[in-house]
Motif scaffolding. Structure first.
Motif, mmCIF file in Angstrom:
data_model
loop_
_atom_site.group_PDB
_atom_site.id
_atom_site.type_symbol
_atom_site.label_atom_id
_atom_site.label_comp_id
_atom_site.label_asym_id
_atom_site.label_seq_id
_atom_site.Cartn_x
_atom_site.Cartn_y
_atom_site.Cartn_z
ATOM 1 N N ARG A 4 -97.051 -8.974 -48.164
ATOM 2 C CA ARG A 4 -96.749 -8.625 -48.819
ATOM 3 C C ARG A 4 -97.158 -9.001 -50.551
ATOM 4 N NH1 ARG A 4 -90.207 -9.266 -48.021
ATOM 5 N NH2 ARG A 4 -90.863 -7.647 -46.783
ATOM 6 N N LYS A 5 -97.148 -10.296 -50.348
ATOM 7 C CA LYS A 5 -97.546 -10.579 -51.619
ATOM 8 C C LYS A 5 -98.908 -10.367 -52.769
ATOM 9 C CE LYS A 5 -98.789 -15.994 -53.572
ATOM 10 N NZ LYS A 5 -98.520 -16.698 -53.384
ATOM 11 N N GLU A 6 -99.894 -10.803 -51.340
ATOM 12 C CA GLU A 6 -101.001 -10.105 -51.998
ATOM 13 C C GLU A 6 -101.116 -8.977 -53.025
ATOM 14 O OE1 GLU A 6 -103.803 -12.434 -48.964
ATOM 15 O OE2 GLU A 6 -103.180 -10.611 -48.179
ATOM 16 N N PHE A 7 -100.441 -7.920 -51.481
ATOM 17 C CA PHE A 7 -99.616 -6.532 -52.517
ATOM 18 C C PHE A 7 -99.600 -6.307 -53.449
ATOM 19 C CE2 PHE A 7 -97.149 -2.900 -52.912
ATOM 20 C CZ PHE A 7 -97.791 -1.741 -52.761
ATOM 21 N N ILE A 8 -98.346 -7.187 -53.872
ATOM 22 C CA ILE A 8 -97.461 -7.546 -54.919
ATOM 23 C C ILE A 8 -98.510 -7.749 -56.208
ATOM 24 C CG2 ILE A 8 -95.594 -8.180 -56.306
ATOM 25 C CD1 ILE A 8 -94.118 -8.446 -53.338
ATOM 26 N N GLN A 9 -99.678 -9.284 -55.821
ATOM 27 C CA GLN A 9 -99.435 -9.663 -57.024
ATOM 28 C C GLN A 9 -101.091 -9.016 -57.483
ATOM 29 O OE1 GLN A 9 -101.777 -14.020 -55.849
ATOM 30 N NE2 GLN A 9 -99.685 -14.047 -57.269
ATOM 31 N N ILE A 10 -101.588 -8.629 -56.617
ATOM 32 C CA ILE A 10 -103.314 -7.335 -56.572
ATOM 33 C C ILE A 10 -102.564 -6.458 -57.315
ATOM 34 C CG2 ILE A 10 -105.184 -6.717 -55.999
ATOM 35 C CD1 ILE A 10 -105.171 -8.694 -53.436
ATOM 36 N N SER A 11 -102.152 -5.807 -56.994
ATOM 37 C CA SER A 11 -101.127 -4.415 -57.780
ATOM 38 C C SER A 11 -100.573 -4.697 -59.545
ATOM 39 C CB SER A 11 -100.224 -3.824 -57.129
ATOM 40 O OG SER A 11 -100.409 -3.628 -55.515
ATOM 41 N N LEU A 12 -99.985 -5.417 -59.848
ATOM 42 C CA LEU A 12 -99.607 -5.890 -61.287
ATOM 43 C C LEU A 12 -100.523 -6.476 -61.510
ATOM 44 C CD1 LEU A 12 -96.383 -7.754 -59.974
ATOM 45 C CD2 LEU A 12 -96.869 -5.947 -61.183
ATOM 46 N N ASN A 127 -97.340 2.417 -58.778
ATOM 47 C CA ASN A 127 -98.771 2.421 -58.498
ATOM 48 C C ASN A 127 -99.413 4.046 -58.444
ATOM 49 O OD1 ASN A 127 -99.777 -0.158 -58.133
ATOM 50 N ND2 ASN A 127 -99.184 -0.442 -56.684
ATOM 51 N N MET A 128 -97.699 4.100 -57.391
ATOM 52 C CA MET A 128 -98.005 5.481 -57.387
ATOM 53 C C MET A 128 -97.621 6.427 -59.154
ATOM 54 S SD MET A 128 -98.144 6.436 -54.150
ATOM 55 C CE MET A 128 -98.295 8.170 -54.273
ATOM 56 N N ARG A 129 -97.095 6.415 -59.516
ATOM 57 C CA ARG A 129 -96.545 6.556 -60.745
ATOM 58 C C ARG A 129 -97.879 6.749 -61.436
ATOM 59 N NH1 ARG A 129 -91.764 3.700 -62.404
ATOM 60 N NH2 ARG A 129 -92.043 4.411 -64.455
ATOM 61 N N SER A 130 -98.806 5.702 -61.527
ATOM 62 C CA SER A 130 -100.110 5.494 -61.913
ATOM 63 C C SER A 130 -100.684 5.816 -61.907
ATOM 64 C CB SER A 130 -100.034 3.980 -62.123
ATOM 65 O OG SER A 130 -99.904 2.743 -62.375
ATOM 66 N N THR A 175 -108.487 1.773 -56.312
ATOM 67 C CA THR A 175 -107.616 0.908 -56.221
ATOM 68 C C THR A 175 -107.247 0.869 -55.847
ATOM 69 O OG1 THR A 175 -109.674 -0.796 -57.916
ATOM 70 C CG2 THR A 175 -107.624 -1.591 -57.354
ATOM 71 N N LEU A 176 -105.796 1.585 -56.775
ATOM 72 C CA LEU A 176 -104.541 1.574 -56.208
ATOM 73 C C LEU A 176 -104.955 2.725 -55.500
ATOM 74 C CD1 LEU A 176 -103.655 3.334 -59.956
ATOM 75 C CD2 LEU A 176 -102.932 1.029 -58.434
ATOM 76 N N LYS A 177 -105.069 3.725 -55.039
ATOM 77 C CA LYS A 177 -105.099 4.541 -53.464
ATOM 78 C C LYS A 177 -105.488 3.379 -52.275
ATOM 79 C CE LYS A 177 -106.776 9.132 -54.113
ATOM 80 N NZ LYS A 177 -108.062 10.208 -54.354
ATOM 81 N N SER A 178 -106.443 2.286 -52.425
ATOM 82 C CA SER A 178 -106.378 1.532 -51.337
ATOM 83 C C SER A 178 -105.693 0.228 -51.337
ATOM 84 C CB SER A 178 -107.895 0.228 -51.770
ATOM 85 O OG SER A 178 -108.756 1.204 -51.613
ATOM 86 N N LEU A 179 -104.785 -0.177 -52.574
ATOM 87 C CA LEU A 179 -103.879 -1.202 -52.164
ATOM 88 C C LEU A 179 -102.423 -0.311 -51.695
ATOM 89 C CD1 LEU A 179 -103.672 -2.214 -56.143
ATOM 90 C CD2 LEU A 179 -104.096 -3.701 -53.410
ATOM 91 N N GLN A 180 -102.218 1.302 -51.854
ATOM 92 C CA GLN A 180 -101.220 1.552 -51.907
ATOM 93 C C GLN A 180 -101.509 2.084 -50.191
ATOM 94 O OE1 GLN A 180 -99.771 1.825 -53.759
ATOM 95 N NE2 GLN A 180 -98.281 3.654 -54.187
ATOM 96 N N ASN A 181 -102.651 1.495 -49.199
ATOM 97 C CA ASN A 181 -102.745 1.598 -47.788
ATOM 98 C C ASN A 181 -102.732 0.160 -47.686
ATOM 99 O OD1 ASN A 181 -102.589 4.303 -46.930
ATOM 100 N ND2 ASN A 181 -104.759 4.332 -48.097
ATOM 101 N N LYS A 183 -104.466 -2.257 -48.765
ATOM 102 C CA LYS A 183 -106.166 -2.578 -48.545
ATOM 103 C C LYS A 183 -106.969 -2.718 -49.413
ATOM 104 C CE LYS A 183 -107.846 1.099 -45.949
ATOM 105 N NZ LYS A 183 -108.695 1.486 -45.654
ATOM 106 N N LEU A 184 -107.668 -3.642 -49.741
ATOM 107 C CA LEU A 184 -108.981 -3.695 -50.487
ATOM 108 C C LEU A 184 -109.808 -2.626 -50.728
ATOM 109 C CD1 LEU A 184 -109.195 -7.851 -50.644
ATOM 110 C CD2 LEU A 184 -107.580 -6.060 -52.497
ATOM 111 N N PRO A 185 -110.088 -2.251 -52.185
ATOM 112 C CA PRO A 185 -111.142 -1.262 -52.405
ATOM 113 C C PRO A 185 -112.454 -1.466 -50.857
ATOM 114 C CG PRO A 185 -110.963 -1.934 -54.390
ATOM 115 C CD PRO A 185 -110.246 -2.787 -53.406
ATOM 116 N N ASP A 186 -113.141 -0.277 -50.592
ATOM 117 C CA ASP A 186 -113.812 -0.589 -49.651
ATOM 118 C C ASP A 186 -115.182 -1.253 -50.599
ATOM 119 O OD1 ASP A 186 -115.163 -0.996 -47.489
ATOM 120 O OD2 ASP A 186 -115.735 1.105 -46.650
ATOM 121 N N ARG A 187 -115.284 -2.117 -51.233
ATOM 122 C CA ARG A 187 -116.831 -2.147 -51.768
ATOM 123 C C ARG A 187 -117.509 -3.456 -51.531
ATOM 124 N NH1 ARG A 187 -116.776 0.514 -56.755
ATOM 125 N NH2 ARG A 187 -117.546 -1.264 -58.006
ATOM 126 N N THR A 188 -119.038 -3.565 -51.261
ATOM 127 C CA THR A 188 -119.570 -4.615 -51.836
ATOM 128 C C THR A 188 -119.778 -5.299 -52.795
ATOM 129 O OG1 THR A 188 -121.043 -3.883 -52.158
ATOM 130 C CG2 THR A 188 -120.770 -4.020 -49.965
#
Length: 300
Positions: A4-12, A127-130, A175-181, A183-188
């Motif tokens: 939860r903390k990671e989701f909130i922090q990274i999203s913000l 995130n959804m509104r963004s 990035t937002l789509k991944s966060l809503q799930n 997860k972090l984006p599937d990027r190397t």
């Protein structure tokens, strides 16, 4: 799976950076079009104001919840942002909500912050509104690019610049789509290095093209910086050379950040001959600050 903390922090942190970037893209579109394109100007202005309203809300939720490293990186705002906005708004007649910037200067980090379920739900909603707004922004950019390439519209933005800001919007959406799930984006790492190195190369090319022909020394520096990033990209990042590419990218980004900082100061003091509006100088400086923070985190 993000906590939860990671989701909130990274999203913000993602939204605080990119919501401002998007609303400034819309400002640049709005101010680059001739008056005959009234509908496109109005659309850009409406989307800009929508992103400003969303950013104002994100700033409220972001206070104390984001990491200190992000605030200290000057990727959210720089010491020049407010002045750059004031001058750019005055020169173009296009509005900018300066109260948001003033509030962002007051953002703080609190290691003891309580990341509640209530806040998690609020951030999911932001995130959804963004994403909904972002979809409209991406469509506008695609429409403008198509019209420009078909010679149906005139704008003072290069076609490559529109492609450039479209790529940034698509990265934000990914990035937002991944966060809503959760997860972090599937990027190397190489994906991120290649993306931002190309962004930095194009910034140098745009600066070179927007400087007055008499600014020979600045144009030469911009050209050299563009060539540096081009050479790094030509090395084709992979698992074997990733560390070397990272170190080269870090040095090159520190150099272009210093160039952009001096350039922004020069634009604000009216000491540089160009067709670069001060907010564009601050905008690309913030993107260099953002990338530099990412590079340092990779290195550590």
């Amino acid at each position: 799976m993000l906590t939860r903390k990671e989701f909130i922090q990274i999203s913000l942190e993602t939204n605080l950076f990119f919501q401002r970037i998007m609303k400034e893209h819309l400002f640049f579109i709005q101010t680059s079009l001739p008056s005959i394109n009234e509908s496109e100007i109005d659309e850009a202005n409406t989307l800009k104001k929508s992103f400003e309203a969303l950013l104002a809300e994100t700033v409220i939720f972001g206070n104390c919840a984001v990491r200190n490293e992000v605030l200290q990186s000057n990727e959210i705002v720089t010491p020049f942002t407010l002045r750059a906005e004031q001058i750019s708004s005055k020169l173009t007649g296009a509005s900018l909500n300066l109260e948001i910037t003033e509030a962002e200067y007051d953002l703080r980090s609190d290691p003891n912050f309580n990341y509640t379920q209530w806040l998690e739900e609020k951030i999911y909603n932001i995130n959804m509104r963004s994403m909904n707004l972002l979809e409209e922004v991406i469509n506008l950019k695609k429409k403008l690019l198509k019209s420009q390439l078909e010679c149906e519209i005139f704008t003072t933005l290069y076609p490559l610049l529109i492609e450039h800001i479209l790529r940034e919007a698509e990265l934000y959406m990914e990035t937002l789509k991944s966060l809503q799930n959760r997860k972090l984006p599937d990027r190397t790492r190489c994906d991120d290095l290649n993306f931002w190195n190309q962004i930095m190369e194009e910034h140098a090319e745009f600066i070179d093209g927007l400087l007055d022909p008499t600014e020979e020394e600045l144009k030469e520096t911009a050209e050299e910086l563009a060539e540096t990033f081009e050479k790094i990209l030509e090395e084709r990042c992979n698992k074997n050379n990733e560390k070397e590419i990272l170190n080269k990218s870090l040095k090159a980004t520190e150099n272009i950040r210093a160039f952009k900082k001096a350039g922004t100061e020069g634009l604000l003091a009216c000491k540089i001959r160009s067709i670069i509006i001060p907010l564009l100088g601050d905008h690309v400086l913030r993107e260099a600050n953002h990338y530099l923070r990412i590079l340092k985190e990779m290195k550590n």
